[in-house]
Design an enzyme around this catalytic site. Structure first.
Site, PDB file in Angstrom:
ATOM      1  CD  GLU A 170       3.956 -33.644   1.446  1.00 48.13           C
ATOM      2  OE1 GLU A 170       3.899 -34.443   0.174  1.00 48.13           O
ATOM      3  OE2 GLU A 170       2.897 -33.350   2.121  1.00 48.13           O
ATOM      4  CE  LYS A 220      -9.347  -9.823 -12.645  1.00 50.46           C
ATOM      5  NZ  LYS A 220      -8.395  -8.671 -13.362  1.00 50.46           N
ATOM      6  CG  ASP A 221      -9.308  -9.997  -5.144  1.00 46.86           C
ATOM      7  OD1 ASP A 221      -8.382 -10.313  -6.251  1.00 46.86           O
ATOM      8  OD2 ASP A 221      -8.625  -9.105  -4.248  1.00 46.86           O
ATOM      9  CG  HIS A 263      -2.143  -1.057   0.804  1.00 44.96           C
ATOM     10  ND1 HIS A 263      -3.562  -0.457   0.920  1.00 44.96           N
ATOM     11  CD2 HIS A 263      -2.172  -2.185   0.792  1.00 44.96           C
ATOM     12  CE1 HIS A 263      -4.374  -1.412   0.688  1.00 44.96           C
ATOM     13  NE2 HIS A 263      -3.527  -2.450   0.496  1.00 44.96           N
ATOM     14  CB  SER A 312      -0.610  -2.932  -7.027  1.00 46.47           C
ATOM     15  OG  SER A 312      -0.817  -4.120  -7.737  1.00 46.47           O
TER      16      SER A 312
END
Length: 406
Positions: free
Chosen positions: A294, A250-251, A222, A226
């Site tokens: 893994e 959208k998220d 922030h 972005s």
């Protein structure tokens, strides 16, 4: 009737503006939330890869919630850890569900984290002024890998025990301090109660430490703003959109789609991302035919196996992560996004192919042709960061940058 009993108007809630305004006047949490998560301006051209930040936050919360309930029923002792997992699976109400969500969440969290990292590399999100954002993200990657390995040890199955044994021996191969460091990690001359208890504490503490560093990472985001697929800073107000409702919705779509994949793996194919040998209790007297970690550690395991010496393999495996911390200073190109860097775009996809190939090498234990492939992939991996990124700007012909976002 007034006198000293009169309450000042400023000390009581304003019924017209409501409780939110009253609280905000005394502690501006709602004002802060609106500024940072409602009105916050975002580049208008963000694609679906930017959904993975929100996805990671949701999965992290799920992992913390399920982990707390699992910890309430887990016994951190070598002779009781496996049995306590069986109790969780078979006797604790919804215990099987909690463990399925936790195990699936671990794998998908790492998968989403790798996609998130690739997005940063592809679009140059590590470049100025976002170096701190990049570095905090890499700290989260390292913390997550440590937490994931500690969690992998806790069931104390066959792969848990022998995976820990391999890592312990690799640490012990460090010249000078290796044996002492191995003893500190294991707590005794053999893997047992002290080791399991220490890794249980490490797993639990690191999980909440990750939550704190995520807050720092979001704060850095922030402050710097972005990045976007074009790699060009917004030049005018029309280049940005408020986070809500455009990117919040959208998220949500991304989270729902990711949730479908999550549910399918957790409920329909729960063993797809797990190792069958780990459903047997640890047996120090019986070495499994194939010892492997893994899937999300397989590329680093492939590097470890491809290097002739144990110490060299350990250095190369750790270096594969540590080199990422230097990327903002290894890449001097003024162009951020690989969209406008033809050579780096092709080379970056080659890096992805090398990473996948190293995972296959780790899966097939770097023997014969896989050994040759592993060494070639390892060389390419490091050459991308240490040779191509620093020298590509000298001869790479970049495409013209746009004047505004599109």
């Amino acid at each position: 009737m007034g006198g000293s009993g009169t309450v000042h108007e400023a000390d009581q809630p304003d019924m017209e503006s409501g409780a939110v305004t009253w609280i905000d006047a005394r502690l501006p949490v709602f004002r802060w939330f609106r500024a940072e998560y409602v009105d916050y301006r975002m580049p208008r051209n963000l694609n679906g890869l930017w959904n993975f930040g929100a996805i990671l936050c949701v999965v992290l919360v799920l992992m913390l919630a399920t982990g707390i309930f699992l910890a309430m029923n887990y016994t951190p002792a070598a002779n009781a850890a496996f049995a306590s997992i069986e109790v969780i699976e078979r006797q604790v109400p919804a215990g099987w569900l909690l463990r399925a969500l936790h195990m699936t969440g671990a794998s998908l969290f790492m998968a989403a984290l790798y996609v998130h990292l690739f997005r940063g590399l592809y679009y140059g999100s590590y470049k100025s002024p976002r170096e701190i954002l990049w570095l905090t993200g890499l700290v989260l990657l390292v913390m997550t890998m440590v937490t994931a390995f500690a969690g992998y040890v806790l069931p104390w199955g066959q792969m848990s025990y022998w995976g820990a044994d391999v890592v312990g021996k690799a640490v012990g191969a460090i010249p000078g301090i290796g044996p002492d460091l191995e003893h500190v990690i294991e707590g005794s001359d053999a893997l047992g109660d002290i080791f399991v208890h220490r890794f249980f504490v490490l797993h639990f503490v690191m999980a909440f430490a990750i939550l704190g560093v995520v807050g720092l990472h979001v704060w850095a985001l922030h402050v710097s703003g972005s990045n976007n697929p074009s790699g060009v800073e917004p030049a005018k107000p029309s280049d940005t959109l408020p986070f809500h409702p455009y990117y919040s919705s959208k998220d949500m779509v991304g989270i729902v789609l990711f949730g479908i994949v999550f549910a399918a793996l957790a409920f329909l194919w729960p063993d797809l991302l797990s190792e069958p040998a780990n459903y047997r209790p640890a047996n120090p007297l019986h070495t499994p035919t194939d010892i492997e970690p893994e899937w999300y550690f397989l590329p680093f395991y492939g590097i470890l196996q491809s290097v002739p010496s144990k110490f060299g393999g350990l250095v190369a495996s750790a270096g594969a992560v540590l080199v990422l911390f230097a990327v903002p200073w290894l890449d001097p190109s003024p162009v951020r996004s690989a969209r406008f860097r033809p050579l780096c775009r092709v080379a970056l996809w080659g890096l992805v192919a090398a990473f996948v190939l190293l995972g296959l090498v780790g899966r097939h234990h770097a023997a014969g042709a896989w050994m040759i492939a592993g060494r070639c992939a390892t060389l390419y991996y490091f050459a991308y960061f240490l040779v191509l990124l620093p020298f590509a700007p000298r001869f790479e012909k970049t495409r013209p940058l746009p004047m505004s976002l599109f």
